[in-house]
Design a protein around this motif. Structure first.
Motif, PDB file in Angstrom:
ATOM      1  N   ARG B  12     -29.990  13.315  79.667  1.00  0.00           N
ATOM      2  CA  ARG B  12     -29.593  12.570  80.677  1.00  0.00           C
ATOM      3  C   ARG B  12     -28.392  10.868  80.394  1.00  0.00           C
ATOM      4  N   ASP B  13     -29.567  10.219  79.051  1.00  0.00           N
ATOM      5  CA  ASP B  13     -29.681   9.308  78.322  1.00  0.00           C
ATOM      6  C   ASP B  13     -27.811   9.502  77.376  1.00  0.00           C
ATOM      7  N   ARG B  16     -24.962   9.859  80.265  1.00  0.00           N
ATOM      8  CA  ARG B  16     -24.368   7.737  80.956  1.00  0.00           C
ATOM      9  C   ARG B  16     -23.510   7.607  79.321  1.00  0.00           C
ATOM     10  N   GLN B  19     -19.959   8.821  80.357  1.00  0.00           N
ATOM     11  CA  GLN B  19     -19.682   8.548  80.962  1.00  0.00           C
ATOM     12  C   GLN B  19     -19.158   6.730  81.240  1.00  0.00           C
ATOM     13  N   THR B  20     -20.413   6.213  80.352  1.00  0.00           N
ATOM     14  CA  THR B  20     -19.636   4.756  79.926  1.00  0.00           C
ATOM     15  C   THR B  20     -18.261   4.244  79.254  1.00  0.00           C
ATOM     16  N   SER B  34     -27.001   6.756  71.432  1.00  0.00           N
ATOM     17  CA  SER B  34     -28.510   7.853  71.819  1.00  0.00           C
ATOM     18  C   SER B  34     -29.392   7.650  71.535  1.00  0.00           C
ATOM     19  N   ILE B  75     -26.260  13.512  85.987  1.00  0.00           N
ATOM     20  CA  ILE B  75     -26.512  12.367  86.784  1.00  0.00           C
ATOM     21  C   ILE B  75     -27.488  12.033  87.351  1.00  0.00           C
ATOM     22  N   SER B  76     -26.738  12.495  88.906  1.00  0.00           N
ATOM     23  CA  SER B  76     -26.659  12.678  90.191  1.00  0.00           C
ATOM     24  C   SER B  76     -28.443  12.720  90.365  1.00  0.00           C
TER      25      SER B  76
END
Lengths: 226, 96
Positions: B12-13, B16, B19-20, B34, B75-76
């Motif tokens: 997940r990290d 993220r 994603q950013t 990470s 993620i969601s």
């Protein structure tokens, strides 16, 4: 001819309805488990989904058996028996037994936390051998899953004691109820108490309702935190 | 008990971080953000790509990663995945 279980005549229609509900319940659990598996690739989720898929298939077959293959065993009593002749009825009963057993073997295999698929294959092989060569298939059909359910229930109780997770508690109770439901069927001596089948069927509904309720709580909680 | 949860959490990290990165992020940036060793990051990236949570693109700038629809869903749904596994006793073996 061997009798697997007796069903009161008045209960046949209701039993079909209950089994359709169980088919849906177990199908929903399998669906969500496999859906989450596709996202995370965790093999435990795959096996959990498989176990409930097998249950769902076994209930699907039960519905068909109840509609087409019950024989009359007395005044207002229907029976599920295995004929001496090889035919569709025997095939349906054999498939029902296979999928019913596979589901509990798979649930038990998950609790072993083993990566070794040979253990899984061995459990399936031994269970099939035991039921195939048993003189009392009715006894073995419920005795083998009961043994697995004792161990699965124990596993869930220890999981609950370690985590104090309310959903795990619900699953533990569900497994215990399912165990009692199976034990009820074992204690039928030579199929002479059809009312026990009714009791066992209602216990099954209670057990899977608890699991579905847990799933509902998980999904609701997931939506809240999103 | 914690180790596998860590795996899901690390995935997940990483997602993220990707994603950013507005669609294009380099492996070095993932490594830096990470907080993983190079070997571990390679394993996780391999995992992420095989599940289809992110995709790899080769361009003049080198290798870059972007998140997929499935990755966004991961993620969601992360909390649901963890709750499901905990509730149904699906926590894997510590030795894995």
């Amino acid at each position: 001819m061997e009798c697997l279980h007796l069903i009161p005549g008045w209960f046949v229609g209701l039993n079909i309805l209950l089994k359709i509900i169980l088919l849906i319940f177990t199908g929903v659990i399998a669906y969500y488990s496999l859906k989450i598996y596709r996202l995370s690739n965790q093999k435990e989720l795959k096996f959990f989904g498989l176990a409930f898929s097998f249950l769902s298939i076994s209930y699907f077959i039960t519905v068909w058996i109840n509609i087409f293959f019950l024989s009359i065993a007395g005044s207002n009593i229907r029976a599920l028996d295995i004929d001496d002749i090889i035919g569709i009825k025997n095939l349906a009963v054999a498939l029902y037994i296979l999928f019913y057993m596979l589901s509990f073997i798979t649930l038990f295999y998950i609790t072993l936390k083993s990566k070794n698929l040979k253990i899984y294959a061995l459990l399936i092989f031994l269970s099939i051998i035991a039921i195939t060569f048993s003189y009392d298939k009715s006894l073995m059909l419920y005795l083998i899953p009961s043994i697995f359910l004792i161990l699965v229930t124990y596993y869930y109780i220890t999981q609950y004691l370690a985590s104090k997770n309310k959903n795990t508690l619900l699953v533990s109770i569900a497994m215990a109820v399912l165990l009692v439901s199976n034990l009820c069927m074992i204690s039928i001596p030579n199929c002479i108490l059809p009312s026990r089948y009714v009791f066992s069927a209602f216990l099954e509904i209670i057990a899977y309702s608890l699991i579905v309720f847990s799933l509902f709580r998980i999904l609701k909680n997931g939506k809240k935190t999103r | 008990m914690e180790k596998k949860r860590d795996r899901l959490e690390v995935i997940r990290d990483i997602l993220r971080v990707i994603q950013t990165g507005s669609g294009k992020i380099k492996p070095t940036q993932i490594l830096y953000k990470s907080n993983l060793s190079h070997g571990m990051m390679k394993d996780y990236i391999k995992d992420i790509l095989s599940i289809g949570l992110a995709k790899e693109t080769h361009s003049k700038e080198g290798r870059t990663y972007s998140i997929t629809e499935k990755g966004l869903k991961y993620i969601s749904e992360y909390k649901t995945i963890i709750n499901f596994m905990d509730s149904f006793g699906l926590v894997p073996n510590e030795k894995e």
